[in-house]
Design a protein around this motif. Structure first.
Motif, PDB file in Angstrom:
ATOM      1  N   SER A   1      -7.496  21.341  11.382  1.00 52.68           N
ATOM      2  CA  SER A   1      -8.713  20.603  11.710  1.00 52.68           C
ATOM      3  C   SER A   1      -8.542  19.960  13.067  1.00 52.68           C
ATOM      4  O   SER A   1      -8.240  20.628  14.040  1.00 52.68           O
ATOM      5  CB  SER A   1      -8.973  19.564  10.616  1.00 52.68           C
ATOM      6  OG  SER A   1     -10.133  18.851  10.895  1.00 52.68           O
ATOM      7  N   LEU A   2      -8.606  18.625  13.113  1.00 52.30           N
ATOM      8  CA  LEU A   2      -8.501  17.928  14.397  1.00 52.30           C
ATOM      9  C   LEU A   2      -7.179  18.195  15.058  1.00 52.30           C
ATOM     10  O   LEU A   2      -6.165  18.147  14.426  1.00 52.30           O
ATOM     11  CB  LEU A   2      -8.627  16.422  14.143  1.00 52.30           C
ATOM     12  CG  LEU A   2     -10.006  15.839  14.299  1.00 52.30           C
ATOM     13  CD1 LEU A   2      -9.968  14.372  13.968  1.00 52.30           C
ATOM     14  CD2 LEU A   2     -10.554  16.034  15.680  1.00 52.30           C
TER      15      LEU A   2
ATOM     16  N   ASN B   1     -10.074  15.686   3.565  1.00 53.28           N
ATOM     17  CA  ASN B   1      -8.771  15.022   3.677  1.00 53.28           C
ATOM     18  C   ASN B   1      -8.750  13.560   3.266  1.00 53.28           C
ATOM     19  O   ASN B   1      -8.260  12.694   3.976  1.00 53.28           O
ATOM     20  CB  ASN B   1      -8.189  15.194   5.078  1.00 53.28           C
ATOM     21  CG  ASN B   1      -7.866  16.640   5.321  1.00 53.28           C
ATOM     22  OD1 ASN B   1      -8.548  17.288   6.090  1.00 53.28           O
ATOM     23  ND2 ASN B   1      -6.907  17.183   4.585  1.00 53.28           N
TER      24      ASN B   1
ATOM     25  N   LEU C   1      -5.086   8.142  11.029  1.00 53.10           N
ATOM     26  CA  LEU C   1      -5.862   6.958  10.643  1.00 53.10           C
ATOM     27  C   LEU C   1      -5.217   5.662  11.126  1.00 53.10           C
ATOM     28  O   LEU C   1      -5.771   4.596  10.955  1.00 53.10           O
ATOM     29  CB  LEU C   1      -6.022   6.916   9.119  1.00 53.10           C
ATOM     30  CG  LEU C   1      -6.837   8.061   8.500  1.00 53.10           C
ATOM     31  CD1 LEU C   1      -6.845   7.950   6.982  1.00 53.10           C
ATOM     32  CD2 LEU C   1      -8.254   8.074   9.035  1.00 53.10           C
TER      33      LEU C   1
ATOM     34  N   PHE D   1      -8.592   2.010   3.136  1.00 57.25           N
ATOM     35  CA  PHE D   1      -7.241   2.308   3.640  1.00 57.25           C
ATOM     36  C   PHE D   1      -7.001   1.741   5.046  1.00 57.25           C
ATOM     37  O   PHE D   1      -6.045   1.015   5.289  1.00 57.25           O
ATOM     38  CB  PHE D   1      -7.010   3.830   3.630  1.00 57.25           C
ATOM     39  CG  PHE D   1      -5.636   4.238   4.067  1.00 57.25           C
ATOM     40  CD1 PHE D   1      -4.572   4.217   3.180  1.00 57.25           C
ATOM     41  CD2 PHE D   1      -5.381   4.622   5.377  1.00 57.25           C
ATOM     42  CE1 PHE D   1      -3.296   4.582   3.580  1.00 57.25           C
ATOM     43  CE2 PHE D   1      -4.103   4.981   5.788  1.00 57.25           C
ATOM     44  CZ  PHE D   1      -3.066   4.963   4.883  1.00 57.25           C
ATOM     45  N   VAL D   2      -7.905   2.073   5.964  1.00 54.30           N
ATOM     46  CA  VAL D   2      -7.706   1.627   7.358  1.00 54.30           C
ATOM     47  C   VAL D   2      -7.807   0.100   7.442  1.00 54.30           C
ATOM     48  O   VAL D   2      -7.063  -0.545   8.179  1.00 54.30           O
ATOM     49  CB  VAL D   2      -8.724   2.307   8.298  1.00 54.30           C
ATOM     50  CG1 VAL D   2      -8.508   1.855   9.740  1.00 54.30           C
ATOM     51  CG2 VAL D   2      -8.578   3.822   8.216  1.00 54.30           C
TER      52      VAL D   2
ATOM     53  N   ARG E   1     -15.167   6.177   5.244  1.00 56.70           N
ATOM     54  CA  ARG E   1     -13.839   5.740   5.688  1.00 56.70           C
ATOM     55  C   ARG E   1     -13.769   5.636   7.217  1.00 56.70           C
ATOM     56  O   ARG E   1     -13.175   4.719   7.770  1.00 56.70           O
ATOM     57  CB  ARG E   1     -12.770   6.725   5.194  1.00 56.70           C
ATOM     58  CG  ARG E   1     -11.360   6.356   5.586  1.00 56.70           C
ATOM     59  CD  ARG E   1     -10.339   7.322   5.016  1.00 56.70           C
ATOM     60  NE  ARG E   1     -10.468   8.666   5.595  1.00 56.70           N
ATOM     61  CZ  ARG E   1      -9.711   9.718   5.218  1.00 56.70           C
ATOM     62  NH1 ARG E   1      -8.806   9.569   4.271  1.00 56.70           N
ATOM     63  NH2 ARG E   1      -9.881  10.895   5.780  1.00 56.70           N
TER      64      ARG E   1
ATOM     65  N   PHE F   1     -12.510  14.832   9.020  1.00 60.50           N
ATOM     66  CA  PHE F   1     -11.842  16.135   9.112  1.00 60.50           C
ATOM     67  C   PHE F   1     -12.667  17.216   8.421  1.00 60.50           C
ATOM     68  O   PHE F   1     -13.491  16.930   7.550  1.00 60.50           O
ATOM     69  CB  PHE F   1     -10.457  16.051   8.457  1.00 60.50           C
ATOM     70  CG  PHE F   1      -9.575  15.006   9.076  1.00 60.50           C
ATOM     71  CD1 PHE F   1      -8.826  15.290  10.199  1.00 60.50           C
ATOM     72  CD2 PHE F   1      -9.505  13.715   8.546  1.00 60.50           C
ATOM     73  CE1 PHE F   1      -8.019  14.326  10.777  1.00 60.50           C
ATOM     74  CE2 PHE F   1      -8.706  12.748   9.113  1.00 60.50           C
ATOM     75  CZ  PHE F   1      -7.956  13.053  10.232  1.00 60.50           C
TER      76      PHE F   1
ATOM     77  N   ILE G   1      -7.223  10.811   0.585  1.00 63.50           N
ATOM     78  CA  ILE G   1      -5.890  10.724  -0.041  1.00 63.50           C
ATOM     79  C   ILE G   1      -6.090  10.891  -1.544  1.00 63.50           C
ATOM     80  O   ILE G   1      -6.755  10.062  -2.187  1.00 63.50           O
ATOM     81  CB  ILE G   1      -5.219   9.384   0.309  1.00 63.50           C
ATOM     82  CG1 ILE G   1      -5.116   9.257   1.836  1.00 63.50           C
ATOM     83  CG2 ILE G   1      -3.846   9.274  -0.340  1.00 63.50           C
ATOM     84  CD1 ILE G   1      -4.872   7.863   2.329  1.00 63.50           C
TER      85      ILE G   1
ATOM     86  N   GLU H   1     -10.361   2.841  -2.675  1.00 70.04           N
ATOM     87  CA  GLU H   1      -9.066   2.669  -1.984  1.00 70.04           C
ATOM     88  C   GLU H   1      -8.994   3.521  -0.717  1.00 70.04           C
ATOM     89  O   GLU H   1      -8.410   3.117   0.273  1.00 70.04           O
ATOM     90  CB  GLU H   1      -7.921   3.042  -2.929  1.00 70.04           C
ATOM     91  CG  GLU H   1      -7.711   2.024  -4.039  1.00 70.04           C
ATOM     92  CD  GLU H   1      -6.779   2.523  -5.145  1.00 70.04           C
ATOM     93  OE1 GLU H   1      -6.115   1.686  -5.765  1.00 70.04           O
ATOM     94  OE2 GLU H   1      -6.736   3.755  -5.403  1.00 70.04           O
TER      95      GLU H   1
ATOM     96  N   LEU I   1       0.837  -1.196   0.000  1.00 72.58           N
ATOM     97  CA  LEU I   1       0.000   0.000   0.000  1.00 72.58           C
ATOM     98  C   LEU I   1       0.874   1.248   0.000  1.00 72.58           C
ATOM     99  O   LEU I   1       0.613   2.211  -0.733  1.00 72.58           O
ATOM    100  CB  LEU I   1      -0.910  -0.036   1.237  1.00 72.58           C
ATOM    101  CG  LEU I   1      -1.703   1.228   1.552  1.00 72.58           C
ATOM    102  CD1 LEU I   1      -2.776   1.469   0.495  1.00 72.58           C
ATOM    103  CD2 LEU I   1      -2.364   1.111   2.922  1.00 72.58           C
TER     104      LEU I   1
ATOM    105  N   VAL J   1      -2.930  13.330   8.706  1.00 70.29           N
ATOM    106  CA  VAL J   1      -4.151  12.536   8.486  1.00 70.29           C
ATOM    107  C   VAL J   1      -3.799  11.045   8.458  1.00 70.29           C
ATOM    108  O   VAL J   1      -4.451  10.220   9.117  1.00 70.29           O
ATOM    109  CB  VAL J   1      -4.839  12.960   7.165  1.00 70.29           C
ATOM    110  CG1 VAL J   1      -5.982  12.010   6.819  1.00 70.29           C
ATOM    111  CG2 VAL J   1      -5.357  14.385   7.274  1.00 70.29           C
TER     112      VAL J   1
ATOM    113  N   PHE K   1     -12.025   8.978  12.036  1.00 72.35           N
ATOM    114  CA  PHE K   1     -11.848  10.444  11.991  1.00 72.35           C
ATOM    115  C   PHE K   1     -12.575  11.044  10.790  1.00 72.35           C
ATOM    116  O   PHE K   1     -12.531  10.500   9.688  1.00 72.35           O
ATOM    117  CB  PHE K   1     -10.358  10.803  11.855  1.00 72.35           C
ATOM    118  CG  PHE K   1      -9.571  10.608  13.117  1.00 72.35           C
ATOM    119  CD1 PHE K   1      -9.506  11.609  14.072  1.00 72.35           C
ATOM    120  CD2 PHE K   1      -8.886   9.424  13.350  1.00 72.35           C
ATOM    121  CE1 PHE K   1      -8.780  11.433  15.236  1.00 72.35           C
ATOM    122  CE2 PHE K   1      -8.160   9.241  14.515  1.00 72.35           C
ATOM    123  CZ  PHE K   1      -8.101  10.248  15.466  1.00 72.35           C
TER     124      PHE K   1
END
Lengths: 405, 233
Positions: A404-405, B101, A303, B114-115, B162, B97, B103, B110, A3, A299, B95
Motif C-alpha cells: 500500500s503506502l 489495516n 501511525l 490508538f494514535v 482513525r 491504507f 489492528i 481501540e 497499550l 502500519v 493514513f
C-alpha cells in the motif's frame, strides 16, 4: 506503555492454535529441565544412600595409619574414650565396631585373597545392609559361621554348609593361623568389590584369632540424618587425636563425591542444551509471527509508533508466550514428575560410576526447580525476543508497506 | 524556508532513485515540485509504475528522497530523525491504507483511539472524540466490535475515523477504494469529502479510481516519475 503490553498479550492469541502448540513445545522443554534435574537429584541421593547405608555408614573412625597399611596392629587407640564420645553424641543413632584383616580363604576348589571383617551382627545390622542383602542362607550366629559374597561363592564353588578355611596373620607375632568355617550365608551388596573381596565372621572370633581381644580397627557410625554430616565438623574434630582419625563418608568415598560433582556439571550442560533448544523454539515462533506481520508493523510505525514501543510490544508477546509455556511446563512437570517421585523408576542392577543401584530412583523435587527454571525460561525468552524485536524495529517502512503506502 | 500561511505542503525538486549506480537503477520520482494548500482534496493519478506510491511514501516521511526537500506544517521532513518522523506522523499525518489495516486484536474504539493513546490524550477525551467521529462515519454502536466483525466498507470507515480523529493537517490515502465495490467506494469518497469540508483537513490520494478522480478538487497526474499535469477544478 500499557497499550503495547496489551497489544503484545493479545497478539499471542491471534493464532491460538500456533501459540498453544508453541507454548506446549516450550513447556515440554521446561518440564524436561525440571524432570532432568529431579531425576539427577534423585539418582545422586540414591547413590549416596546406596554407599552410606550399604556398609560405609555416615562416618568412620580408624587408627591414623590403618587405611594406608591395613596393618593388624593399627587398632583404634583409647577405644573406651571413643565409644564414650559416640554414646554421648545425641544425633548418633548407631555405630558398629569392626575388626579387619587381609586373609586367604580356601575351599576344596579354589582360594582367594579377601578382606575379612569381624563384626558384631547385633550392632552391624543397625548400620549396614549386610543382613538385608543375604540372598542365600542366614546371618552369623556361631563363631564358626562365615558370610561370603555371591561372586566369591561362585569362584570358590561352595554351597551353604560347606567348609571354608581362613588363613590370617596374627597381630604382633605375624604368625599364620588357620581356622575352619562353615558357609552360613551368601550376600549381594551390589558392588563387585564387596561381593568378591569381602567376607564376614563374628568380631569376637576375629579378635581371638588375631590376638586382638578388646581391640578394633574401625568404627562406622550413623547420624539421624545424612545431612547432619556437614553440620558435625566439631564432632569429627573431637574424635580426632594423635592416633585416631574420624572421617565423613565424603572423605571415605571421594569417588562418589567426584561423581556428584561431575553430575552437577553434566546437569548444567544438559540444562544449557535444553535452554538453547527452547530458545530456538521461541525464536522460531516469534520470527514466524513477525514475518507474517511485517506489513502491520509498518502500519504501526506509520501511525507514529516509535521503534522502542514496537520492541516493547514484541517483548510483551514473548513474555506472554513464556508465561503460557511456564504454565504448561509446570503442569507437565508436576504430573509426570509427581508420578515418578511417588513410584520411582526401577534402576535395580544398573551400574553407574562403580555403584550398582539396588533400589528405585525416586525423583526429588524442590521449590528451586519450579522457580529457578521458569525464571530462566522467562529471562531467556525476553533475551531471545530481543533479536526479532530489534529486527522488526529496523524494517524499512516503505518496504514493509509495499502493498500500500 | 518560505511557506505561504495557507500552504500546508511543499515539495521541492524531489527525486527518488532506487538501486542508484547499479544496472537495475530506477528513477521512480524525478524532479517533482508542487504545493498544497490547507483543505485541498487532491488525487495523484497515473498508470502503474508512474511513481504514485513512491511519492506518497516520500511526502509522508515513510521513505527518504534521494534529493529535494519536503515541507509539511513548517517542518522539513528530510532533516528529521527516525523517532522525530514517528512523532511527526503521529501528530500531523493521518493514513488510510488500501487494505484497511486496522489492528485486528483491538476493537473499533481501540483502533480509533490508538494514535490518541500515542499522543497521551486522557481516556475521557479519547472516548468523547471516538463517539463523535463514529457518528461522523456512521458507525455509532459498533465501537466494541472487532475488525473481523465488520464489512470491508465498514473497516475502511473505521480507518478513515482513525486517520482523522486527531485532526491532522493532512490525510494520505493510497488507493483507499481499491478493495471496495463501487457503491461502497462512492459512499466512502463522499464521506471523506464531507470530512474535508467539515474539518478543513487536507486529503491526498493516490488512485486509479474514477470515483475519486471525479470528486477530486485537484488532479496531479504522474507519468514516468514526473508531473505530467496539475489541474485544479
Amino acid at each position: 506503555m500499557l497499550l503495547f503490553f496489551k497489544l503484545g498479550f493479545r497478539n499471542l492469541f491471534r493464532n491460538t492454535r500456533r501459540s498453544l502448540i508453541a507454548a506446549i513445545a516450550i513447556g515440554i522443554g521446561l518440564a524436561s529441565l525440571i524432570l532432568a534435574d529431579g531425576f539427577w537429584v534423585g539418582m545422586l541421593d540414591n547413590m549416596i544412600i546406596n554407599v552410606t547405608d550399604t556398609f560405609l555408614g555416615h562416618g568412620q573412625i580408624h587408627q591414623k595409619d590403618f587405611q594406608k597399611s591395613v596393618s593388624v596392629e593399627n587398632t583404634i587407640s583409647n577405644l573406651e574414650n571413643v565409644i564414650k564420645k559416640l554414646n554421648g553424641q545425641e544425633n548418633i543413632v548407631a555405630y558398629s565396631s569392626r575388626v579387619i584383616t587381609m586373609s586367604l580363604i580356601s575351599s576344596a576348589e579354589d582360594s582367594a585373597n579377601v578382606l575379612l571383617y569381624g563384626i558384631d551382627p547385633k550392632d552391624e545390622f543397625k548400620i549396614s545392609k549386610v543382613e538385608k542383602r543375604i540372598i542365600e542362607g542366614g546371618s552369623l550366629e556361631k563363631d564358626g559361621d562365615i558370610l561370603i559374597g555371591h561372586k566369591q561363592k561362585k569362584r570358590l564353588g561352595v554351597r551353604l554348609g560347606d567348609r571354608i578355611v581362613v588363613t590370617m596373620a596374627q597381630a604382633h607375632t605375624g604368625e599364620l593361623v588357620q581356622e575352619l568355617f562353615r558357609l552360613k550365608g551368601v550376600f549381594s551388596l551390589g558392588s563387585d568389590q564387596m561381593d568378591e573381596g569381602v567376607v564376614f565372621i563374628k568380631k569376637s572370633k576375629a579378635q581371638s584369632l588375631l590376638g586382638l581381644e578388646g581391640k578394633v580397627h574401625e568404627i562406622a557410625f550413623r547420624f539421624k540424618e545424612l545431612s547432619e554430616v556437614d553440620n558435625s565438623v566439631e564432632f569429627f574434630q573431637s574424635l580426632n587425636s594423635e592416633q585416631n582419625i574420624a572421617e565423613s563418608w565424603k572423605d571415605l568415598a571421594p569417588g562418589v563425591v567426584s561423581t556428584i560433582d561431575m553430575s552437577t556439571v553434566s546437569i548444567s550442560i544438559l540444562s544449557t542444551i535444553l535452554l538453547a533448544l527452547v530458545s530456538l523454539g521461541i525464536l522460531n515462533t516469534l520470527f514466524m509471527s513477525l514475518y507474517e506481520r511485517l506489513f502491520e508493523f509498518g502500519v504501526l510505525r506509520s501511525l507514529g509508533t516509535r521503534s522502542r514501543s514496537l520492541l516493547l510490544m514484541i517483548l510483551s508477546e514473548a513474555a506472554a508466550l513464556s508465561l503460557l509455556s511456564m504454565f504448561f511446563g509446570i503442569i507437565i512437570a508436576i504430573v509426570i514428575g509427581g508420578f515418578w517421585a511417588k513410584y520411582g523408576i526401577d534402576y535395580a542392577g544398573v551400574e553407574f560410576a562403580e555403584i550398582t543401584f539396588s533400589d528405585k530412583i525416586y525423583f526429588v523435587f524442590s521449590v528451586k526447580q519450579f522457580v529457578l527454571y521458569p525464571i530462566l525460561i522467562f529471562v531467556f525468552t525476553l533475551l531471545v525476543g530481543l533479536y526479532p524485536g530489534i529486527h522488526a524495529t529496523r524494517i524499512t517502512l516503505a518496504d514493509a508497506l509495499k502493498k500500500s503506502l | 524556508m518560505n511557506i505561504d500561511h495557507e500552504e500546508i505542503f511543499k515539495v521541492e525538486n524531489v527525486k527518488k532513485i532506487f538501486n542508484e549506480g547499479e544496472q537495475t537503477q530506477v528513477n521512480a520520482v524525478s524532479d517533482v515540485s508542487f504545493k498544497i494548500k490547507k483543505g485541498e482534496f487532491v488525487a495523484i493519478v497515473g498508470p502503474s509504475g508512474s511513481g504514485k506510491s513512491t511519492l506518497l511514501n516520500l511526502i509522508s516521511g515513510l521513505d527518504t528522497p534521494t534529493a529535494g526537500r519536503i515541507f509539511l506544517a513548517g517542518n522539513d521532513l528530510t532533516t528529521l530523525s527516525g523517532n522525530e518522523l514517528s512523532d511527526f506522523r503521529r501528530d500531523h499525518i493521518g493514513f488510510i491504507f488500501q487494505a484497511y489495516n486496522l489492528i485486528p486484536v483491538l476493537s473499533v474504539e481501540e483502533n480509533i483511539e490508538f494514535v490518541m493513546q500515542l499522543q497521551g490524550i486522557s481516556k475521557e477525551v479519547r472516548r468523547e472524540k471516538v463517539q463523535s467521529i463514529l457518528s461522523d462515519v456512521g458507525l455509532t454502536g459498533m465501537e466494541k466490535r472487532k475488525p473481523s466483525q465488520l464489512s470491508g466498507g465498514q473497516q475502511q470507515r473505521v480507518a478513515v475515523a482513525r486517520a482523522i480523529v486527531t485532526r491532522p493537517e493532512i490525510v494520505l490515502a493510497d488507493e483507499p477504494t481499491a478493495n471496495l465495490d463501487s457503491k461502497t467506494a462512492v459512499a466512502l469518497v463522499e464521506l471523506m469529502k464531507e470530512l474535508n469540508s467539515k474539518y478543513q483537513t487536507t486529503f491526498i490520494f493516490s488512485t486509479h479510481d474514477n470515483t475519486i478522480m471525479e470528486r477530486a478538487k485537484r488532479l496531479i497526474t504522474l507519468k514516468d516519475g514526473r508531473i505530467e499535469s496539475d489541474t485544479i477544478f
